[in-house]
Write an enzyme that holds these catalytic residues in place. Structure first.
Site, PDB file in Angstrom:
ATOM      1  N   ALA A 184      32.229  40.841  43.433  1.00 37.62           N
ATOM      2  CA  ALA A 184      33.678  41.043  43.515  1.00 37.62           C
ATOM      3  C   ALA A 184      34.133  41.720  42.229  1.00 37.62           C
ATOM      4  O   ALA A 184      33.426  41.701  41.219  1.00 37.62           O
ATOM      5  CB  ALA A 184      34.407  39.717  43.700  1.00 37.62           C
ATOM      6  N   LYS A 185      35.302  42.335  42.259  1.00 34.15           N
ATOM      7  CA  LYS A 185      35.879  42.910  41.050  1.00 34.15           C
ATOM      8  C   LYS A 185      37.375  43.071  41.256  1.00 34.15           C
ATOM      9  O   LYS A 185      37.834  43.496  42.321  1.00 34.15           O
ATOM     10  CB  LYS A 185      35.258  44.269  40.736  1.00 34.15           C
ATOM     11  CG  LYS A 185      35.711  44.869  39.416  1.00 34.15           C
ATOM     12  CD  LYS A 185      35.380  43.977  38.208  1.00 34.15           C
ATOM     13  CE  LYS A 185      33.915  43.901  37.916  1.00 34.15           C
ATOM     14  NZ  LYS A 185      33.630  43.207  36.637  1.00 34.15           N
TER      15      LYS A 185
END
Length: 725
Positions: free
Chosen positions: A178-179
């Protein structure tokens, strides 16, 4: 076309303003403002229908999803995109009474807008406020990655590029990648903007009760399934905000509590531990061993770097050893030049800067520099070059602009190019980069880089084409997802430890004391994982000389992700897998909470991850370029106790020949077992091992040789084993 004049709370008073302002801001990450404004004006009559559709879609009193409607074929393309995005939106916090930002959740499998960067299964949260905008991208429902601040207009592109690295990096941990990236306007503080963003994310997330049963998000009509896993890992600009995120999570009653954001006062401080830079140095030291160089003995390691001493990965990295010569470095403010540094004196000065709050290269004591060294601002006039600087830079000119000087730094002949700053610098020949426009004029083809080794302590310092060009010119480079994965491994351990303690009757103070006491063992395990990935890539290079190390690294991590998926079909609740799960936790936690570990809520996911790492780290050549049955491999690895080779290798990690011999032996043993032993059940594999140990023949002899090697190692190297632990 802005609607900010009517953005007030509660949002249900002015839904038109909030809905269209939000989607307008989101679409600006994909299209130009002019294009969107023109489309909205041309199709203004359809906007009311789209608003009604959105409101009905998420009306809390609706028992089923409202029917869609079809826009006129004459509707502007931008409005058709907007309609597709609304169709793909599965949650919003429009009806949450206390909401202070507008949040939408988009599932990217539900639309076909070709202009939007996405991966299969990707889920996106978009948070909108007049003073704050941000995206949170997840590869799947259970994903983890950092939340960073950005000053880029194209912050979504930044997030998506970082997500690609995070997806690979997270192959070694439980969650997928994720980011998140948020952009805060000038009239709002970073902390306030971060608080708004975090609360906006949590507004639309489901929760879990004390028995880990789902609790739906309040005042949110969810058009998707249960979604309760969200974390806020620290990143650029947010490293000190873990406590803020956990405070919000605790106040909101979110089930992860202070495991929501790793780090902070109750977690592992990555900068204090220096864990990411240490992991990067594991990569570099492995490369140096193969070049017959000793990190601490002989000629100092010469370095050119991107970053400054106030940063975590740069600062800690340049304090890893006193046997370092920092020849040159730059950050967004200054250029540091020291053509003939004194390793001992420069080390002490770097240490002073590291501990000086908000230091820059201009704080460096110039009396420590070698006679012709200097520090110059990046906005200065052309820089005068002395004979020593000309020699180091291999230039003949008397003056050079700061921009050209930075390009020349990359060409300096040195041992290591230490990338620990923000930006993409090493690219393929003629490669065009979208995004990161601020560094467009500072990029260099990989085959022009002067270092022997590139260390990617930061993400996206090189493009894959840049790495390949560097490797084809004789350089050694992994990928960022290999070099700097120690940070994500550390965070994963912290979160999994804290989730374990949720099921244990222990007060927070005692829990925190235990977490700190086991820090050295946790860090050792994290760095061992970095080591194994590096030596696995050296094995793969022997078998696949036509591919560069960077290409193999991507295949290697993708193989781990794929194997985790296959292993999820195995019932890891059975007791014979207990030992692998216990070994993941430090010995003190094992001793005190043995039974709780075995009932860990993430037991299945943890064991999938642990064993995929084991199988591919120890036996990498069986998963790249050939077909291996995952269940057969798992059963053979377990029944024949092939994990013993890990200790054999770790005992002699600096002896590349012995490491090579042990890995060659395990490959031969495993290969022959695969050819001769394909059984239906674990019991049949166990019976086959018993027969093998009491029979003769080539396979039996090979197996007995492996056993004797293990016994020799463990019997005659006890002092080394103890020292290692």
């Amino acid at each position: 076309m802005l609607f900010y004049d009517t953005l007030s709370f509660p949002m249900t008073q002015h839904p038109r303003s909030w809905v269209f302002s939000c989607y307008h801001a989101y679409m600006k990450q994909i299209f130009s403002s002019q294009c969107i404004d023109d489309g909205f004006r041309e199709g203004h009559k359809d906007l009311d229908f789209l608003l009604s559709y959105f409101i009905q879609r998420f009306d809390l009193n609706q028992s089923s999803c409202s029917d869609s409607f079809i826009l006129s074929e004459k509707a502007p393309y931008i409005l058709r995109v907007l309609k597709s995005l609304i169709d793909a939106t599965v949650r919003t916090n429009l009806y949450v009474p206390e909401a202070k930002v507008f949040t939408i959740k988009i599932h990217h499998d539900l639309h076909n807008v070709t202009e939007i960067y996405r991966t299969p299964g990707m889920i996106e949260l978009f948070v909108f406020h007049p003073d704050v905008e941000g995206v949170h991208l997840r590869s799947s429902l259970v994903s983890r990655g950092g939340i960073r601040l950005s000053d880029r207009e194209d912050y979504r592109k930044e997030a998506f590029d970082l997500l690609q690295t995070q997806r690979l990096k997270n192959a070694v941990v439980v969650p997928d990648g994720a980011k998140a990236v948020l952009r805060i306007k000038e009239n709002t503080s970073s902390e306030q903007g971060y608080r708004l963003f975090i609360q906006g994310l949590l507004d639309v997330m489901d929760n879990l009760d004390d028995q880990h049963k789902p609790v739906p998000a309040q005042k949110v009509r969810a058009l998707d399934g249960v979604d309760s896993y969200l974390v806020a890992a620290p990143d650029k600009g947010t490293a000190s905000y873990s406590g803020i995120a956990n405070e919000i999570a605790l106040r909101s009653g979110f089930w992860l509590k202070d495991a929501f954001a790793s780090g902070g006062k109750t977690g592992y401080d990555h900068k204090k531990l220096g864990i990411t830079s240490k992991g990067t140095w594991v990569s570099v030291e492995t490369h140096l061993n193969h070049l017959k160089r000793d990190m601490e003995k002989g000629e100092p390691i010469s370095i050119v770097g991107v970053g400054d001493m106030s940063g975590d990965v740069f600062g800690n990295g340049l304090l890893y050893s006193q046997n370092i010569k920092l020849l040159a470095a730059f950050d967004h403010r200054h250029i540091f030049l020291d053509p003939n540094p004194d390793p001992e004196r420069s080390y002490r000065e770097r240490c002073r800067l590291f501990h000086l709050p908000k230091s820059s290269w201009m704080d460096y004591d110039v009396s420590v520099l070698s006679p012709e060294g200097k520090i110059v601002p990046r906005n200065s006039a052309p820089v005068a070059l002395s004979p020593a600087l000309k020699k180091m830079l291999t230039l003949s000119c008397d003056f050079i602009t700061p921009q050209d000087l930075i390009l020349a730094l990359f060409k300096i002949k040195c041992d290591v190019l230490w990338l620990a700053g923000i930006g993409t610098y090493v690219i393929g020949d003629q490669e065009k980069i979208i995004g990161d426009e601020g560094n467009t004029l500072l990029r260099i083809p990989g085959n022009k880089v002067g270092a022997k080794i590139i260390a990617e302590g930061a993400n996206l310092g090189c493009t894959q084409k840049g790495r390949i060009a560097f490797a084809q010119a004789g350089g050694i480079v992994n990928i960022d997802a290999i070099d700097n994965c120690a940070g994500v491994l550390c965070s994963d351990h912290e979160v999994n430890f804290k989730i374990l303690f949720q099921s244990i009757p222990i007060d927070e103070e005692n829990r925190n004391d235990i977490l700190q006491e086991v820090t050295p063992e946790m860090a050792r395990d994290v760095l061992n994982q970095n080591y194994w990935q590096n030596i696995s890539l050296y094995r793969l290079q022997e078998k696949h000389p036509h591919l560069t190390r960077s290409e193999l690294a991507v295949n290697f991590l993708e193989a781990k992700k794929n194997l985790k998926t296959h292993l999820n079909k195995v019932n890891f609740q059975e007791t014979h897998w207990d030992s692998y799960l216990l070994a993941y936790f430090p010995s003190l936690i094992q001793e005190k909470f043995f039974s709780y570990i075995l009932r860990h809520v993430l037991r299945q996911d943890l064991l999938c991850t642990i064993l995929s790492n084991h199988l591919i780290d120890v036996l990498p050549t069986f998963w790249i370029g050939r077909s291996t049955d995952p269940l057969q491999a798992l059963n053979l690895y377990h029944v024949f106790e092939l994990s013993r080779v890990r200790q054999m290798v770790e005992n002699f990690r600096n002896d590349t020949k012995k490491v090579h011999d042990y890995l060659t032996l395990i490959e031969e043993v495993f290969g022959k077992l695969c050819e001769n032993c394909f059984k239906e059940s674990l019991k049949q594999y166990q019976d086959f091992r018993d027969e093998l140990e009491h029979s003769s023949g080539d396979l039996s002899s090979l197996w007995k040789n492996f056993n004797s090697q293990c016994q020799f190692i463990f019997k005659d190297n006890l002092t080394e084993v103890e020292a290692h632990h």
